[in-house]
Every structure is written in C-alpha cells, then in structure tokens.
Write a protein that holds these residues in place. Structure first.
Motif, short mmCIF file in Angstrom:
data_model
loop_
_atom_site.label_atom_id
_atom_site.label_comp_id
_atom_site.label_asym_id
_atom_site.label_seq_id
_atom_site.Cartn_x
_atom_site.Cartn_y
_atom_site.Cartn_z
N LYS A 13 -9.35 4.76 3.60
CA LYS A 13 -8.89 3.82 2.58
C LYS A 13 -7.71 4.42 1.83
O LYS A 13 -7.86 5.42 1.14
N ASN A 14 -6.54 3.83 2.02
CA ASN A 14 -5.39 4.26 1.23
C ASN A 14 -4.47 3.08 0.99
O ASN A 14 -4.60 2.03 1.63
N ALA A 15 -3.56 3.24 0.08
CA ALA A 15 -2.71 2.14 -0.36
C ALA A 15 -1.87 1.56 0.77
O ALA A 15 -1.64 0.36 0.82
N VAL A 16 -1.41 2.41 1.67
CA VAL A 16 -0.55 1.93 2.77
C VAL A 16 -1.34 1.01 3.70
O VAL A 16 -0.86 -0.05 4.09
N ILE A 17 -2.55 1.41 4.04
CA ILE A 17 -3.38 0.57 4.92
C ILE A 17 -3.68 -0.76 4.25
O ILE A 17 -3.56 -1.82 4.87
N TYR A 18 -4.05 -0.74 2.97
CA TYR A 18 -4.31 -1.99 2.26
C TYR A 18 -3.05 -2.86 2.20
O TYR A 18 -3.13 -4.08 2.35
N HIS A 19 -1.91 -2.24 2.01
CA HIS A 19 -0.65 -3.00 1.95
C HIS A 19 -0.38 -3.71 3.28
O HIS A 19 -0.04 -4.89 3.31
N TYR A 20 -0.50 -2.99 4.38
CA TYR A 20 -0.23 -3.61 5.68
C TYR A 20 -1.28 -4.67 6.03
O TYR A 20 -0.96 -5.68 6.68
N LEU A 21 -2.49 -4.48 5.60
CA LEU A 21 -3.51 -5.51 5.81
C LEU A 21 -3.17 -6.75 5.00
O LEU A 21 -3.28 -7.88 5.50
N ALA A 22 -2.71 -6.57 3.78
CA ALA A 22 -2.28 -7.69 2.95
C ALA A 22 -1.13 -8.44 3.62
O ALA A 22 -1.11 -9.67 3.65
N PHE A 38 -3.26 -6.78 -1.57
CA PHE A 38 -2.14 -6.24 -2.35
C PHE A 38 -2.69 -5.61 -3.63
O PHE A 38 -2.30 -4.51 -4.02
N GLU A 39 -3.61 -6.31 -4.27
CA GLU A 39 -4.21 -5.79 -5.50
C GLU A 39 -5.01 -4.52 -5.23
O GLU A 39 -4.98 -3.57 -6.02
N LYS A 40 -5.73 -4.47 -4.12
CA LYS A 40 -6.50 -3.29 -3.75
C LYS A 40 -5.56 -2.11 -3.49
O LYS A 40 -5.85 -0.97 -3.87
N SER A 41 -4.42 -2.37 -2.88
CA SER A 41 -3.43 -1.33 -2.62
C SER A 41 -2.92 -0.74 -3.94
O SER A 41 -2.85 0.49 -4.10
N ILE A 42 -2.61 -1.60 -4.88
CA ILE A 42 -2.13 -1.16 -6.20
C ILE A 42 -3.22 -0.38 -6.93
O ILE A 42 -2.95 0.66 -7.53
N GLU A 43 -4.45 -0.86 -6.84
CA GLU A 43 -5.57 -0.18 -7.49
C GLU A 43 -5.79 1.21 -6.90
O GLU A 43 -6.11 2.17 -7.61
N ASP A 45 -3.47 3.17 -5.35
CA ASP A 45 -2.37 4.09 -5.69
C ASP A 45 -1.28 3.30 -6.41
O ASP A 45 -0.43 2.68 -5.77
N SER A 46 -1.33 3.31 -7.71
CA SER A 46 -0.39 2.51 -8.50
C SER A 46 1.05 3.01 -8.41
O SER A 46 1.97 2.30 -8.79
N SER A 47 1.26 4.20 -7.84
CA SER A 47 2.63 4.70 -7.69
C SER A 47 3.28 4.24 -6.38
O SER A 47 4.48 4.43 -6.20
N TYR A 48 2.51 3.65 -5.49
CA TYR A 48 3.05 3.12 -4.23
C TYR A 48 3.70 1.77 -4.54
O TYR A 48 3.01 0.82 -4.94
N PRO A 49 5.02 1.64 -4.38
CA PRO A 49 5.73 0.47 -4.90
C PRO A 49 5.66 -0.81 -4.06
O PRO A 49 5.79 -1.90 -4.61
N LYS A 50 5.45 -0.70 -2.77
CA LYS A 50 5.58 -1.88 -1.90
C LYS A 50 4.65 -3.04 -2.22
O LYS A 50 5.06 -4.20 -2.15
N PRO A 51 3.40 -2.83 -2.58
CA PRO A 51 2.52 -3.98 -2.80
C PRO A 51 2.88 -4.82 -4.02
O PRO A 51 2.51 -5.99 -4.08
N TYR A 52 3.63 -4.27 -4.95
CA TYR A 52 4.00 -5.04 -6.14
C TYR A 52 4.89 -6.24 -5.75
O TYR A 52 4.67 -7.36 -6.22
N LEU A 53 5.86 -5.99 -4.90
CA LEU A 53 6.73 -7.08 -4.45
C LEU A 53 5.94 -8.08 -3.61
O LEU A 53 6.06 -9.29 -3.79
#
Length: 64
Positions: A13-22, A38-43, A45-53
């Motif tokens: 479980k990491n932000a990148v995987i959640y982002h690509y799943l989103a 996208f929200e799970k990705s931010i939760e 790792d809030s420093s990972y910028p891609k899911p915000y957009l």
C-alpha cells in the motif's frame, strides 16, 4: 486494475499504487471509485502531488 488491486491486497500500500488505481477507475468512468482512491493516495502520502490534480479533475467531471 486487477494487478493494482492485487498489490494492495498483498500489503503493498503506497500513494503511487493508489494513484494509478484511481486513474484506472477514472478511465473506465467509475468516478466514485476513482475519487476514493485519489483520496486514499493523499491520505497515505500527502507530499505526493499527483493525486491532488486527479482528484480535482474527477470531482469537476462529477460536477462537485
């Protein structure tokens, strides 16, 4: 999508995987699930910028 879900189910479980799943859910017009991940990705790792957009664009498509 199945491979990404499998990674999550296997404990990777990491932000990148959640982002690509989103993104995958968004691409298949399942915006509710996309927004959730996208929200799970931010939760995760809030420093990972891609899911915000991605989150902003998905909510815009939804009309929120």
């Amino acid at each position: 999508m199945e491979d990404l879900n499998k990674l999550i189910n296997d404990g990777k479980k990491n932000a990148v995987i959640y982002h690509y799943l989103a993104r995958a859910y968004e691409a298949t017009n399942r915006l509710d699930k996309g927004i959730k991940f996208f929200e799970k990705s931010i939760e995760t790792d809030s420093s990972y910028p891609k899911p915000y957009l991605g989150l902003a664009l998905a909510k815009g498509e939804q009309g929120n």
